[in-house]
Design an enzyme around this catalytic site. Structure first.
Site, mmCIF file in Angstrom:
data_model
loop_
_atom_site.group_PDB
_atom_site.id
_atom_site.type_symbol
_atom_site.label_atom_id
_atom_site.label_comp_id
_atom_site.label_asym_id
_atom_site.label_seq_id
_atom_site.Cartn_x
_atom_site.Cartn_y
_atom_site.Cartn_z
ATOM 1 N N GLU A 281 0.713 -1.145 0.052
ATOM 2 C CA GLU A 281 -0.051 -0.015 0.040
ATOM 3 C C GLU A 281 0.776 1.475 -0.025
ATOM 4 O OE1 GLU A 281 -3.680 0.001 0.957
ATOM 5 O OE2 GLU A 281 -3.599 -1.508 2.800
ATOM 6 N N ALA B 247 -6.351 9.694 7.274
ATOM 7 C CA ALA B 247 -7.790 9.627 6.727
ATOM 8 C C ALA B 247 -8.770 10.132 8.058
ATOM 9 C CB ALA B 247 -8.120 8.377 6.181
ATOM 10 N N ALA B 248 -9.565 11.127 7.803
ATOM 11 C CA ALA B 248 -10.588 11.144 8.549
ATOM 12 C C ALA B 248 -11.529 10.105 8.955
ATOM 13 C CB ALA B 248 -11.432 12.515 8.324
ATOM 14 N N ASP C 66 -7.577 -2.970 -6.728
ATOM 15 C CA ASP C 66 -7.999 -3.680 -5.692
ATOM 16 C C ASP C 66 -9.666 -3.382 -5.249
ATOM 17 O OD1 ASP C 66 -7.359 -5.332 -3.229
ATOM 18 O OD2 ASP C 66 -6.653 -3.421 -2.339
ATOM 19 N N ASP D 50 -10.107 2.805 0.721
ATOM 20 C CA ASP D 50 -8.945 2.046 0.409
ATOM 21 C C ASP D 50 -8.539 2.089 -0.938
ATOM 22 O OD1 ASP D 50 -7.154 0.028 0.620
ATOM 23 O OD2 ASP D 50 -8.773 -1.271 0.692
HETATM 24 N N1 LIG Z 1 -11.516 6.529 7.334
HETATM 25 C C1 LIG Z 1 -11.885 5.553 7.844
HETATM 26 N N2 LIG Z 1 -12.406 5.676 9.106
HETATM 27 C C2 LIG Z 1 -12.790 4.295 9.735
HETATM 28 N N3 LIG Z 1 -12.818 3.297 9.165
HETATM 29 C C3 LIG Z 1 -12.259 3.372 7.959
HETATM 30 C C4 LIG Z 1 -11.822 4.309 7.261
HETATM 31 N N4 LIG Z 1 -11.202 3.849 6.010
HETATM 32 C C5 LIG Z 1 -11.191 2.517 6.184
HETATM 33 N N5 LIG Z 1 -11.964 2.146 7.049
HETATM 34 C C6 LIG Z 1 -12.309 0.728 7.501
HETATM 35 O O1 LIG Z 1 -11.093 -0.036 7.684
HETATM 36 C C7 LIG Z 1 -11.176 -1.182 6.715
HETATM 37 C C8 LIG Z 1 -9.851 -1.444 6.198
HETATM 38 O O2 LIG Z 1 -9.454 -0.471 5.670
HETATM 39 P P1 LIG Z 1 -8.744 -0.294 4.188
HETATM 40 O O3 LIG Z 1 -9.509 -1.031 3.376
HETATM 41 O O4 LIG Z 1 -8.163 0.916 3.750
HETATM 42 O O5 LIG Z 1 -7.541 -1.371 4.479
HETATM 43 P P2 LIG Z 1 -6.846 -2.640 3.899
HETATM 44 O O6 LIG Z 1 -5.701 -3.163 4.690
HETATM 45 O O7 LIG Z 1 -6.574 -2.298 2.547
HETATM 46 O O8 LIG Z 1 -8.161 -3.648 4.105
HETATM 47 P P3 LIG Z 1 -8.399 -5.047 3.166
HETATM 48 O O9 LIG Z 1 -7.178 -5.567 3.329
HETATM 49 O O10 LIG Z 1 -9.667 -5.302 3.648
HETATM 50 O O11 LIG Z 1 -8.499 -4.328 1.937
HETATM 51 C C9 LIG Z 1 -12.059 -0.807 5.641
HETATM 52 O O12 LIG Z 1 -12.792 -1.718 5.009
HETATM 53 C C10 LIG Z 1 -12.970 0.107 6.415
HETATM 54 O O13 LIG Z 1 -14.225 -0.652 7.179
HETATM 55 MN MN LIG Z 2 -7.390 -3.204 0.547
#
Ligand SMILES: Nc1ncnc2c1ncn2[C@@H]1O[C@H](COP(=O)(O)OP(=O)(O)OP(=O)(O)O)[C@@H](O)[C@H]1O
Ligand SMILES: [Mn+2]
Length: 520
Positions: free
Chosen positions: A244, A326-327, A395, A415
């Site tokens: 990421e 991220a807020a 993704d 994401d």
């Molecule tokens: N700004 C935010 N505030 C609160 N929760 C969030 C926020 N952004 C993402 N999330 C929650 O956190 C989860 C994981 O975030 P994100 O998808 O960015 O990470 P990831 O490691 O890529 O997850 P994954 O591997 O499941 O794709 C999201 O599915 C969402 O429910």
């Molecule tokens: Mn992801």
């Protein structure tokens, strides 16, 4: 006697087969909406809709466009990873050596896509819709109510509410924030300047993320920097093993905003002191993973399923660390989100293909299934396809909506850490939803045309928008070039859709004439 028994057996078998076929179809339909993981491309599509009239178009516009585009771009050769230099043999240079060499060919004259502009400005014809109005869709929003979360929850914003709380409660059914919302900048400013009180690792997800806690119960989601901006996606990594990128999250927020979607939470960069702002304020679980590297840098790795070990640690330099903030999405009671499986989700498997990759009529099936059969949802997926194609994000496995707003609400753009990894490659498969459905919101097309024809290109607008971010320049320059290039590719895709549909319209009209003549 034996014959009768065997016949019965045959009938029973036939009955059983019929019943299982019905059940299987039902399961596929339900799976598309509820993510049971059945339709991941292992099954041959059972629906045989014929969408295009002409015989030579069995593969659909998506494959045709793919072929056409590849034929064009291959002529100049791949510009990624120019590794066959005798001095770097055996090593893969991922540090940006793949910068394209200056091309000798003269650029073709700027195509203003006037044909598409004409479709955007043409008034919607309610009585006698034109064929292109099924492609470039103008929405009727005259009687559209747009309540806020506060209204839905019957909550009042208290006078001492934080900027983030105000922001969260003013989220509406149609968008996260309004075009001229002043709270966006205030929320960003808070995340940049407020002291960090406490840090824990976010559970779930595949790669490391931290939850940052500020005073007054303000939270942000932190993704750390791992590599310099010039680092491209490793050539042997899949979209699901790619690292990421914190800067991709920041750029995606700004892009979402200037595209006029307003479906991504505000994200900003910030430079931290890893010792005083993470190590000293984090919980014990995270603290256990801190160490000093041989180069005397402060590092940590946390616990997660991808890249959370000593060899993939996050390291300061020696203790400054950059990251994205991220807020936080609303955490109030009754602001739960519904998680939807993306119909064009990839297989997430190194050998398997998803159904949409082999079935040119895939969109026809999706169009029949709620919530894609009415209101805004399918158009929102088209926006997402445009958005992801611009950033190069492959993704998009799920998306989320606020439950309380029902189905006729926007999908939250979440994401984006895997965008902005391959500036010299345009991944056309991300445009598959748009090309397979031949569908786009009129307002989105209008925005793309404005970027393309000026006065300000997309890259210029994005540069302006990100100019005040603490980690400016947010993107490596080749990504900026890629954005403008990709705008033109999307426009060309829509043009192809319109052209095809107009040919079919002519074909149908000619057929009708022919029939009329033979009856007279
Ligand atoms: N700004 C935010 N505030 C609160 N929760 C969030 C926020 N952004 C993402 N999330 C929650 O956190 C989860 C994981 O975030 P994100 O998808 O960015 O990470 P990831 O490691 O890529 O997850 P994954 O591997 O499941 O794709 C999201 O599915 C969402 O429910
Ligand atoms: Mn992801």
């Amino acid at each position: 006697m034996y014959w009768i028994r065997s016949k019965k057996l045959k009938e029973r078998l036939a009955l059983g087969f019929g019943a299982s076929l019905v059940l299987f179809t039902l399961l596929l339909v339900i799976d598309l909406q509820m993510d049971l993981g059945v339709s991941r491309g292992e099954f041959i599509p059972s629906h045989g809709r014929v969408r295009f009239a002409s015989e030579d178009d069995k593969s659909g516009i998506y494959n045709e466009f793919h072929r056409k585009y590849l034929a064009k771009s291959n002529a100049s050769g791949s510009k990624e990873y120019l590794t066959t230099n005798p001095h770097t043999r055996g090593r893969t240079d991922t540090s940006g050596a793949g910068y394209p060499s200056k091309q000798v060919t003269t650029a073709p004259p700027h195509d203003r896509f006037k044909d598409l502009t004409a479709l955007v400005v043409a008034p919607k014809n309610r009585r006698n819709p034109q064929f292109y109005e099924r492609i470039v869709v103008k929405e009727d929003q005259s009687d559209d109510e747009n309540p806020t979360l506060a209204e839905m929850l019957d909550l009042r914003v208290s006078p001492n509410a934080t900027n983030l709380e105000r922001f969260q409660l003013s989220i509406t059914k149609n968008e996260l924030y309004a075009k001229s919302d002043k709270l966006v900048d205030a929320v960003i400013q808070d995340m940049v300047s407020m002291p960090i009180k406490h840090v824990v690792q976010k559970e779930g997800g595949t790669q490391i993320k931290l939850i940052i806690e500020y005073p007054n119960d303000i939270h942000a989601l932190f993704k750390p920097m791992r590599f310099p901006r010039e680092q491209q996606t490793l050539p042997n990594h899949f979209y699901f093993t790619d690292y990421e990128r914190h800067n991709a999250e920041i750029a995606a927020f700004h892009l979402d905003r200037i595209m006029g979607f307003r479906r991504a939470m505000p994200v900003t960069g910030r430079i931290l002191n890893i010792t005083t702002e993470i190590e000293r304020v984090c919980d014990d679980n995270l603290l256990k993973t801190f160490f000093i590297s041989p180069a005397r840098n402060k590092c940590f790795h946390g616990k997660c399923s991808y890249y959370c070990d000593t060899s993939h640690a996050i390291c300061g330099s020696p203790d400054t660390l950059e990251g994205s903030f991220a807020a936080f999405l609303p955490t109030q009671a009754d602001t739960q989100r519904k998680v939807w499986r993306h119909p064009w989700r990839r297989s997430y498997h190194k050998r398997r293909k998803a159904q949409w990759e082999t079935d040119p009529d895939y969109c026809a099936m999706v169009r029949d299934i709620p919530p894609y059969d009415e209101d805004r949802r399918l158009l929102d997926l088209m926006d997402m396809s445009v958005f992801d194609f611009l950033t190069g994000n492959m993704d998009r496995h799920h998306y989320e909506t606020f439950k309380i707003f029902g189905n006729d609400t926007f999908p939250i753009h979440l994401d984006h850490g895997r965008g902005f990894g391959r500036p010299f490659h345009d991944e056309l498969s991300i445009l598959a939803p748009l090309l397979q459905c031949c569908l786009i919101r009129s307002t989105t097309l209008e925005t793309l045309l404005l970027f393309h024809n000026g006065p300000k290109s997309l890259s210029e607008q994005l540069r302006d928008s990100m100019a005040n971010d603490p980690i400016v320049p947010v993107l490596w320059e080749p990504h900026m070039v890629a954005l403008d290039r990709r705008v033109a590719i999307i426009l060309q895709a829509i043009r192809d859709c319109v052209k095809k549909a107009s040919e079919e319209e002519d074909f149908d009209a000619a057929g009708q004439n022919h029939l009329d003549q033979s009856f007279s």
